[in-house]
Design a protein around this motif. Structure first.
Motif, short mmCIF file in Angstrom:
data_model
loop_
_atom_site.label_atom_id
_atom_site.label_comp_id
_atom_site.label_asym_id
_atom_site.label_seq_id
_atom_site.Cartn_x
_atom_site.Cartn_y
_atom_site.Cartn_z
N PHE A 172 -8.62 -40.49 44.70
CA PHE A 172 -8.42 -39.17 45.29
C PHE A 172 -7.10 -39.16 46.04
N HIS A 173 -6.14 -38.34 45.56
CA HIS A 173 -4.82 -38.23 46.19
C HIS A 173 -4.17 -39.61 46.33
N GLY A 174 -4.31 -40.41 45.26
CA GLY A 174 -3.68 -41.72 45.22
C GLY A 174 -4.39 -42.81 45.99
N PRO A 217 -13.95 -59.21 42.21
CA PRO A 217 -12.94 -59.78 41.31
C PRO A 217 -11.82 -60.44 42.10
N GLY A 218 -11.36 -61.56 41.61
CA GLY A 218 -10.27 -62.25 42.29
C GLY A 218 -8.99 -61.45 42.31
N CYS A 219 -8.81 -60.57 41.32
CA CYS A 219 -7.59 -59.77 41.23
C CYS A 219 -7.82 -58.34 41.71
N LEU A 220 -8.82 -58.12 42.58
CA LEU A 220 -9.12 -56.76 43.02
C LEU A 220 -7.92 -56.08 43.66
N ASP A 221 -7.17 -56.80 44.47
CA ASP A 221 -6.01 -56.18 45.12
C ASP A 221 -4.98 -55.71 44.08
N GLU A 222 -4.77 -56.50 43.05
CA GLU A 222 -3.85 -56.09 41.99
C GLU A 222 -4.38 -54.84 41.28
N MET A 223 -5.67 -54.81 41.01
CA MET A 223 -6.25 -53.67 40.31
C MET A 223 -6.15 -52.40 41.17
N LEU A 224 -6.37 -52.52 42.46
CA LEU A 224 -6.23 -51.38 43.36
C LEU A 224 -4.80 -50.86 43.37
N ASP A 225 -3.83 -51.78 43.31
CA ASP A 225 -2.43 -51.37 43.30
C ASP A 225 -2.09 -50.65 41.99
N VAL A 226 -2.58 -51.18 40.87
CA VAL A 226 -2.34 -50.53 39.58
C VAL A 226 -2.96 -49.13 39.57
N ALA A 227 -4.19 -49.02 40.06
CA ALA A 227 -4.86 -47.72 40.11
C ALA A 227 -4.10 -46.74 41.00
N ARG A 228 -3.59 -47.23 42.10
CA ARG A 228 -2.83 -46.36 43.01
C ARG A 228 -1.58 -45.83 42.32
N ARG A 229 -0.86 -46.68 41.63
CA ARG A 229 0.38 -46.26 40.97
C ARG A 229 0.12 -45.32 39.80
N ARG A 238 -9.85 -40.78 37.46
CA ARG A 238 -10.55 -42.07 37.46
C ARG A 238 -9.76 -43.04 36.60
N VAL A 239 -9.38 -44.17 37.17
CA VAL A 239 -8.57 -45.17 36.48
C VAL A 239 -9.48 -46.31 36.06
N ASP A 240 -9.60 -46.55 34.76
CA ASP A 240 -10.47 -47.59 34.24
C ASP A 240 -9.64 -48.81 33.87
N LEU A 241 -10.07 -49.97 34.39
CA LEU A 241 -9.36 -51.23 34.17
C LEU A 241 -10.35 -52.34 33.81
N TYR A 242 -9.81 -53.39 33.21
CA TYR A 242 -10.62 -54.56 32.86
C TYR A 242 -10.03 -55.80 33.53
N ASP A 243 -10.90 -56.63 34.06
CA ASP A 243 -10.50 -57.89 34.68
C ASP A 243 -10.79 -59.01 33.68
N LEU A 244 -9.75 -59.43 32.95
CA LEU A 244 -9.90 -60.51 31.98
C LEU A 244 -9.56 -61.84 32.62
N PRO A 245 -9.94 -62.94 31.99
CA PRO A 245 -9.65 -64.26 32.58
C PRO A 245 -8.17 -64.50 32.86
N ASP A 246 -7.28 -63.88 32.05
CA ASP A 246 -5.86 -64.17 32.21
C ASP A 246 -5.02 -62.98 32.65
N ARG A 247 -5.63 -61.77 32.74
CA ARG A 247 -4.82 -60.62 33.11
C ARG A 247 -5.70 -59.40 33.36
N VAL A 248 -5.10 -58.39 33.99
CA VAL A 248 -5.72 -57.08 34.17
C VAL A 248 -5.24 -56.19 33.03
N VAL A 249 -6.15 -55.43 32.44
CA VAL A 249 -5.80 -54.59 31.28
C VAL A 249 -6.27 -53.16 31.52
N PHE A 250 -5.41 -52.23 31.15
CA PHE A 250 -5.71 -50.81 31.27
C PHE A 250 -6.76 -50.37 30.25
N GLY A 251 -7.66 -49.46 30.69
CA GLY A 251 -8.65 -48.89 29.80
C GLY A 251 -8.35 -47.44 29.48
#
Length: 284
Positions: A172-174, A217-229, A238-251
């Motif tokens: 909501f509003h970034g 998720p160990g990369c939650l902070d990264e995912m929150l930053d991606v969703a914000r941007r 609604r920004v959908d993402l996946y937490d894979l063993p080696d990277r975060v991926v856009f859905g």
């Protein structure tokens, strides 16, 4: 219109009411880009970088091209102009799973490579290309503006080799207010909600809660930053993402969750979600 009148008062307006208002009033080209599973890739690459995108093996206008395009043993086939349809092909599919009949249209199915006959896949895609999505009572107009194509992407796999959980960030509003976690989509599906600090929210959207509760998720902070941007240019998405063993991926980017029919139990969360969203009286 009742909702337009409510927005001019101090009456609390629920999340589902605001989604319906957005479907009716937000006619920006940005919303069309979000809805287009092909065009949104360029948007994501420009905002957060192409490294967050799943690999695209093919984007075709002619469904017959699926019979000859070079593909690995595991992949996902989707229409670019709708939601709620995908054919997942991988060795981890349930035993005996078969492709749906082509005329069934917008369905999910997970099948093994041996069950993914290319001509059958092309027939399913051909039917997808005849359909105009989102023309029900709420008129999800943006999908009608998306070129009708079929995209084939890499299969995303979790640490166990199966389909990974889908993390959906309500922006909501970034700013993220809630995170929905869907797991086991092709099995005994579960759904949990968290706040951005990963505190479990006692909310149900239909499916049961996971047991045990999903770990942070160990990369939650990264995912929150991606969703914000990715959400910076709009009032809600609604920004959908996946937490894979080696990277975060856009859905995907979803402007109309559940077509404005999201269930909330207890129902007070409908108003709670809505309280974070100031809907513009006029979209420009």
């Amino acid at each position: 219109m009742r909702l337009a009148r409510l927005l001019r008062t101090r009456h609390p307006v629920t999340f589902t009411e605001k989604v319906r208002y957005k479907m009716l009033r937000d006619r920006r080209e940005l919303i069309v880009t979000f809805a287009d599973k092909a065009a949104v890739r360029d948007y994501v690459a420009s905002r957060v970088g192409a490294a967050y995108l799943p690999r695209a093996y093919a984007i075709v206008d002619d469904s017959a091209a699926l019979e000859s395009v070079d593909l690995p043993d595991a992949f996902v086939v989707k229409p670019t102009h709708g939601s709620g349809a995908a054919i997942v092909v991988s060795a981890s599919a349930p035993a005996g799973a078969e492709l749906p009949r082509a005329e069934w249209g917008w369905v999910y199915r997970h099948v093994a490579p041996g069950a993914a006959d290319r001509r059958h896949l092309a027939d399913i895609a051909r039917v997808w290309l005849t359909k105009l999505y989102g023309q029900g009572p709420n008129r999800e107009w943006a999908y009608g503006r998306v070129p009708r194509r079929v995209i084939v992407e890499e299969l995303l796999e979790g640490s166990d080799g199966g389909i990974p959980p889908d993390l959906k960030f309500f922006m909501f509003h970034g700013r993220c207010r809630y995170i929905q976690v869907d797991a086991a989509r092709f099995g005994s599906r579960t759904q949990d909600f968290f706040d951005p600090e990963w505190n479990h929210v006692p909310l149900s959207g239909g499916p049961r809660w996971a047991d045990p509760t999903p770990a942070r998720p160990g990369c939650l902070d990264e995912m929150l930053d991606v969703a914000r941007r990715l959400s910076a240019e709009t009032d809600f998405v609604r920004v959908d993402l996946y937490d894979l063993p080696d990277r975060v991926v856009f859905g995907e980017l979803t402007s109309y969750p559940a077509g404005g029919e999201s269930p909330f139990a207890p129902s007070r969360y409908d108003a709670e979600f809505g309280s974070h969203w100031t809907v513009p009286r006029r979209y420009v």
